[in-house]
Design a protein around this motif. Structure first.
Motif, PDB file in Angstrom:
ATOM      1  N   THR A   1      -4.475  -0.924  10.086  1.00 29.03           N
ATOM      2  CA  THR A   1      -4.522   1.107  10.058  1.00 29.03           C
ATOM      3  C   THR A   1      -5.291   1.401   9.128  1.00 29.03           C
ATOM      4  O   THR A   1      -5.237   2.743   8.835  1.00 29.03           O
ATOM      5  CB  THR A   1      -3.391   1.660  11.155  1.00 29.03           C
ATOM      6  OG1 THR A   1      -2.393   1.181  10.009  1.00 29.03           O
ATOM      7  CG2 THR A   1      -3.381   1.066  12.523  1.00 29.03           C
ATOM      8  N   ASP A   2      -4.675   0.499   7.876  1.00 34.31           N
ATOM      9  CA  ASP A   2      -4.254   1.253   6.619  1.00 34.31           C
ATOM     10  C   ASP A   2      -5.567   0.981   5.324  1.00 34.31           C
ATOM     11  O   ASP A   2      -6.125   0.818   4.603  1.00 34.31           O
ATOM     12  CB  ASP A   2      -3.248   0.914   5.514  1.00 34.31           C
ATOM     13  CG  ASP A   2      -2.315   2.594   5.917  1.00 34.31           C
ATOM     14  OD1 ASP A   2      -2.535   3.028   6.618  1.00 34.31           O
ATOM     15  OD2 ASP A   2      -1.220   2.384   5.711  1.00 34.31           O
ATOM     16  N   GLU A   3      -7.324   0.116   6.121  1.00 31.84           N
ATOM     17  CA  GLU A   3      -8.278  -1.173   5.699  1.00 31.84           C
ATOM     18  C   GLU A   3      -8.894   0.615   5.115  1.00 31.84           C
ATOM     19  O   GLU A   3      -8.800  -0.170   3.863  1.00 31.84           O
ATOM     20  CB  GLU A   3      -8.866  -1.453   6.624  1.00 31.84           C
ATOM     21  CG  GLU A   3      -9.789  -1.405   6.304  1.00 31.84           C
ATOM     22  CD  GLU A   3     -10.900  -2.737   7.499  1.00 31.84           C
ATOM     23  OE1 GLU A   3     -11.270  -4.068   6.660  1.00 31.84           O
ATOM     24  OE2 GLU A   3     -10.649  -2.687   8.261  1.00 31.84           O
ATOM     25  N   ASP A   4      -9.235   1.817   5.385  1.00 31.97           N
ATOM     26  CA  ASP A   4      -9.876   2.608   4.636  1.00 31.97           C
ATOM     27  C   ASP A   4      -8.802   2.515   3.150  1.00 31.97           C
ATOM     28  O   ASP A   4      -9.932   2.944   2.064  1.00 31.97           O
ATOM     29  CB  ASP A   4     -10.040   4.220   5.429  1.00 31.97           C
ATOM     30  CG  ASP A   4     -10.963   3.644   6.743  1.00 31.97           C
ATOM     31  OD1 ASP A   4     -11.957   3.102   6.738  1.00 31.97           O
ATOM     32  OD2 ASP A   4     -11.020   4.657   7.448  1.00 31.97           O
ATOM     33  N   LEU A   5      -7.748   2.974   2.835  1.00 34.47           N
ATOM     34  CA  LEU A   5      -7.298   3.040   2.194  1.00 34.47           C
ATOM     35  C   LEU A   5      -7.815   1.774   0.855  1.00 34.47           C
ATOM     36  O   LEU A   5      -7.316   1.513   0.148  1.00 34.47           O
ATOM     37  CB  LEU A   5      -5.583   3.627   1.876  1.00 34.47           C
ATOM     38  CG  LEU A   5      -5.268   4.602   2.967  1.00 34.47           C
ATOM     39  CD1 LEU A   5      -4.057   4.861   3.104  1.00 34.47           C
ATOM     40  CD2 LEU A   5      -5.733   6.096   1.724  1.00 34.47           C
ATOM     41  N   ALA A   6      -7.709   0.636   1.994  1.00 35.46           N
ATOM     42  CA  ALA A   6      -7.532  -0.577   1.119  1.00 35.46           C
ATOM     43  C   ALA A   6      -8.561  -0.792   0.042  1.00 35.46           C
ATOM     44  O   ALA A   6      -9.073  -0.542  -0.551  1.00 35.46           O
ATOM     45  CB  ALA A   6      -6.835  -1.981   1.840  1.00 35.46           C
TER      46      ALA A   6
ATOM     47  N   LEU B   1       0.699  -1.333   0.022  1.00 32.44           N
ATOM     48  CA  LEU B   1       0.218  -0.083   0.180  1.00 32.44           C
ATOM     49  C   LEU B   1       1.050   1.320   0.525  1.00 32.44           C
ATOM     50  O   LEU B   1       0.954   2.792  -0.611  1.00 32.44           O
ATOM     51  CB  LEU B   1      -0.741  -0.193   1.283  1.00 32.44           C
ATOM     52  CG  LEU B   1      -2.279   1.027   1.134  1.00 32.44           C
ATOM     53  CD1 LEU B   1      -2.800   1.111   0.173  1.00 32.44           C
ATOM     54  CD2 LEU B   1      -2.945   0.872   2.530  1.00 32.44           C
ATOM     55  N   ARG B   2       2.345   1.431   0.550  1.00 35.40           N
ATOM     56  CA  ARG B   2       2.651   2.666   0.795  1.00 35.40           C
ATOM     57  C   ARG B   2       4.441   2.161   0.229  1.00 35.40           C
ATOM     58  O   ARG B   2       4.595   1.332   1.133  1.00 35.40           O
ATOM     59  CB  ARG B   2       3.216   2.827   2.683  1.00 35.40           C
ATOM     60  CG  ARG B   2       1.596   3.374   3.079  1.00 35.40           C
ATOM     61  CD  ARG B   2       1.955   4.062   4.214  1.00 35.40           C
ATOM     62  NE  ARG B   2       0.460   4.006   4.867  1.00 35.40           N
ATOM     63  CZ  ARG B   2       0.211   5.243   4.531  1.00 35.40           C
ATOM     64  NH1 ARG B   2       0.024   6.083   3.669  1.00 35.40           N
ATOM     65  NH2 ARG B   2      -1.338   5.743   5.442  1.00 35.40           N
TER      66      ARG B   2
ATOM     67  N   VAL C   1       1.353   5.848  -3.584  1.00 39.22           N
ATOM     68  CA  VAL C   1       1.078   5.459  -1.840  1.00 39.22           C
ATOM     69  C   VAL C   1      -0.916   4.761  -2.517  1.00 39.22           C
ATOM     70  O   VAL C   1      -1.371   5.649  -2.771  1.00 39.22           O
ATOM     71  CB  VAL C   1       0.965   6.714  -1.144  1.00 39.22           C
ATOM     72  CG1 VAL C   1       0.351   6.257   0.411  1.00 39.22           C
ATOM     73  CG2 VAL C   1       2.467   6.748  -0.833  1.00 39.22           C
ATOM     74  N   ALA C   2      -0.958   4.285  -2.044  1.00 37.18           N
ATOM     75  CA  ALA C   2      -2.640   3.969  -2.114  1.00 37.18           C
ATOM     76  C   ALA C   2      -3.225   3.980  -3.148  1.00 37.18           C
ATOM     77  O   ALA C   2      -2.328   2.640  -4.451  1.00 37.18           O
ATOM     78  CB  ALA C   2      -3.012   5.250  -1.209  1.00 37.18           C
TER      79      ALA C   2
ATOM     80  N   THR D   1      -1.498  -4.780   3.059  1.00 33.23           N
ATOM     81  CA  THR D   1      -1.246  -3.304   4.046  1.00 33.23           C
ATOM     82  C   THR D   1      -1.471  -4.063   5.299  1.00 33.23           C
ATOM     83  O   THR D   1      -1.714  -5.555   5.553  1.00 33.23           O
ATOM     84  CB  THR D   1      -3.234  -3.392   3.504  1.00 33.23           C
ATOM     85  OG1 THR D   1      -3.030  -1.450   4.485  1.00 33.23           O
ATOM     86  CG2 THR D   1      -4.258  -3.561   4.082  1.00 33.23           C
TER      87      THR D   1
ATOM     88  N   TYR E   1      -7.492  -7.083  -0.873  1.00 26.32           N
ATOM     89  CA  TYR E   1      -6.861  -6.316   0.361  1.00 26.32           C
ATOM     90  C   TYR E   1      -6.708  -7.202   0.832  1.00 26.32           C
ATOM     91  O   TYR E   1      -7.195  -8.550   1.893  1.00 26.32           O
ATOM     92  CB  TYR E   1      -6.756  -5.099  -0.306  1.00 26.32           C
ATOM     93  CG  TYR E   1      -7.863  -5.332   1.624  1.00 26.32           C
ATOM     94  CD1 TYR E   1      -7.831  -5.296   2.653  1.00 26.32           C
ATOM     95  CD2 TYR E   1      -9.749  -4.766   1.246  1.00 26.32           C
ATOM     96  CE1 TYR E   1      -8.950  -4.648   3.557  1.00 26.32           C
ATOM     97  CE2 TYR E   1     -10.294  -4.927   1.842  1.00 26.32           C
ATOM     98  CZ  TYR E   1     -10.156  -4.876   3.150  1.00 26.32           C
ATOM     99  OH  TYR E   1     -10.713  -5.024   4.381  1.00 26.32           O
TER     100      TYR E   1
END
Length: 277
Positions: A93-98, A63-64, A69-70, A90, A109
Motif C-alpha cells: 500500500t506504500d508504493e507511491d511513497l516508495a 519505509l516507516r 518516515v519515507a 515497503t 524498493y
C-alpha cells in the motif's frame, strides 16, 4: 570441504520490526556467493551513528520507522553520509511513497510480502554496482585530466606510449587479443556461476584486471575487450547462449570496471604468473 565466501558485503538494516529483520538475515545467509555482515538498528538516529562508524556497502531502509518516515529517512542518510546505495523496504500500500524515495535518491524498493532470497540478493548486487558506476565516472574524469596534461607535454608517439594514451588494442594488439581470450573464458565462467548461484571467479578477475591496469587500460579498454569477447562468442555459441552472455554479462563488465577503479584508486592488484584462465 566448504569453500569460503569470496566477498563480504557490509549491510546496514534499518528496520523496527524484528520479525522482518530476522527474515532478511535468513535470506542473506543462504547465499553461496557472498557473505553478508548485517548490522541491524531500529531507529534512524541509531542508523546515522552506525553509518559514521562502519564502512557500509548498502542500506536496507524500512519505509516507516519510529523516528523517520519515507523520503525523510532517505534525505537524512544523504545529508549525513552522502552517496551510498539505499534499498527501501515497503508494503504493497506504500508504493507511491516508495517511488518518492526513489526520487529522493534511493536506488530501488522491495515489497516485503513479495521478497524472495534471490530477488533480495540480486537487488543488493545491482544497487552496489550502480554505485560502482558513479565511481567509474569519477575515474574517467580523472584519467581524462591526466591524459590531457600528457598530451600538452608532448605529442611524440614515445611519450604517448609512456603515458598510456590511445586504446590498448591499437598500442599493443597482441596483448589485447590475449586479454580478450582470457576475458571471454572468464565471462562464460562468471555467467554460468551467476546463474547457478555459485562462487564467482573473483581471484581470476583480479588477475586479469591487474594485467589490464599494467597495460595502462582505462574504462573504454574494458568495453573494447568486453565487446570483442562477445563478438568471438557469437561464432561459438547458439543464439540463446549468446543472449544470456550479453544480458547477464553486463554485470561482469561493471564488476571488472569496479575492480579497475580499485586498481587505480587504492593500488589493489594481483600478482600473477603463467597463463590466465
Amino acid at each position: 570441504m566448504n569453500v569460503p565466501p569470496i566477498a563480504t558485503r557490509v549491510l546496514l538494516l534499518i528496520e523496527d520490526n524484528e520479525a522482518d529483520a530476522e527474515l532478511v538475515r535468513a535470506y542473506l545467509s543462504e547465499s553461496a556467493r557472498d557473505h553478508y555482515e548485517v548490522h541491524h538498528v531500529s531507529r534512524m538516529s541509531e542508523a546515522i551513528k552506525a553509518l559514521k562508524s562502519l564502512n557500509v556497502d548498502v542500506v536496507l531502509l524500512d519505509l516507516r520507522l519510529p523516528d523517520s518516515v519515507a523520503t525523510e529517512g532517505v534525505g537524512t542518510i544523504r545529508d549525513e553520509i552522502g552517496d551510498i546505495p539505499i534499498l527501501v523496504l515497503t508494503g504493497m500500500t506504500d508504493e507511491d511513497l516508495a517511488l518518492e524515495c526513489i526520487n529522493a535518491g534511493a536506488q530501488d524498493y522491495l515489497f516485503k510480502n513479495e521478497m524472495q532470497p534471490n530477488g533480495l540478493r540480486r537487488a543488493i548486487g545491482y544497487a552496489i554496482t550502480r554505485k560502482r558506476e558513479s565511481e567509474l565516472r569519477e575515474l574517467q574524469q580523472t584519467m581524462a585530466r591526466y591524459r590531457s596534461l600528457a598530451s600538452d607535454a608532448s605529442s611524440t608517439s614515445v611519450t604517448a606510449g609512456v603515458f598510456g594514451l590511445g586504446p590498448v588494442k591499437a598500442r599493443m594488439p597482441a596483448e589485447f587479443d590475449d586479454c580478450v581470450g582470457s576475458y571471454g573464458r572468464l565471462l562464460r565462467t562468471y555467467v554460468r556461476q551467476l546463474m547457478a548461484e555459485e562462487i564467482r571467479p573473483r581471484e581470476a578477475m583480479e588477475h586479469l584486471v591487474t594485467r589490464l591496469g599494467d597495460l595502462g587500460a582505462g574504462p573504454k579498454d574494458v568495453i573494447d575487450v568486453h565487446t570483442a569477447a562477445l563478438d568471438e562468442a557469437a561464432g561459438e555459441v547458439n543464439a540463446k547462449r549468446q543472449h544470456t552472455l550479453i544480458v547477464e554479462g553486463r554485470l561482469f563488465a561493471l564488476e571488472m570496471m569496479g575492480l579497475l577503479v580499485d586498481y587505480y584508486r587504492i593500488g589493489h592488484r594481483r600478482r600473477f604468473e603463467g597463463n590466465f584462465p
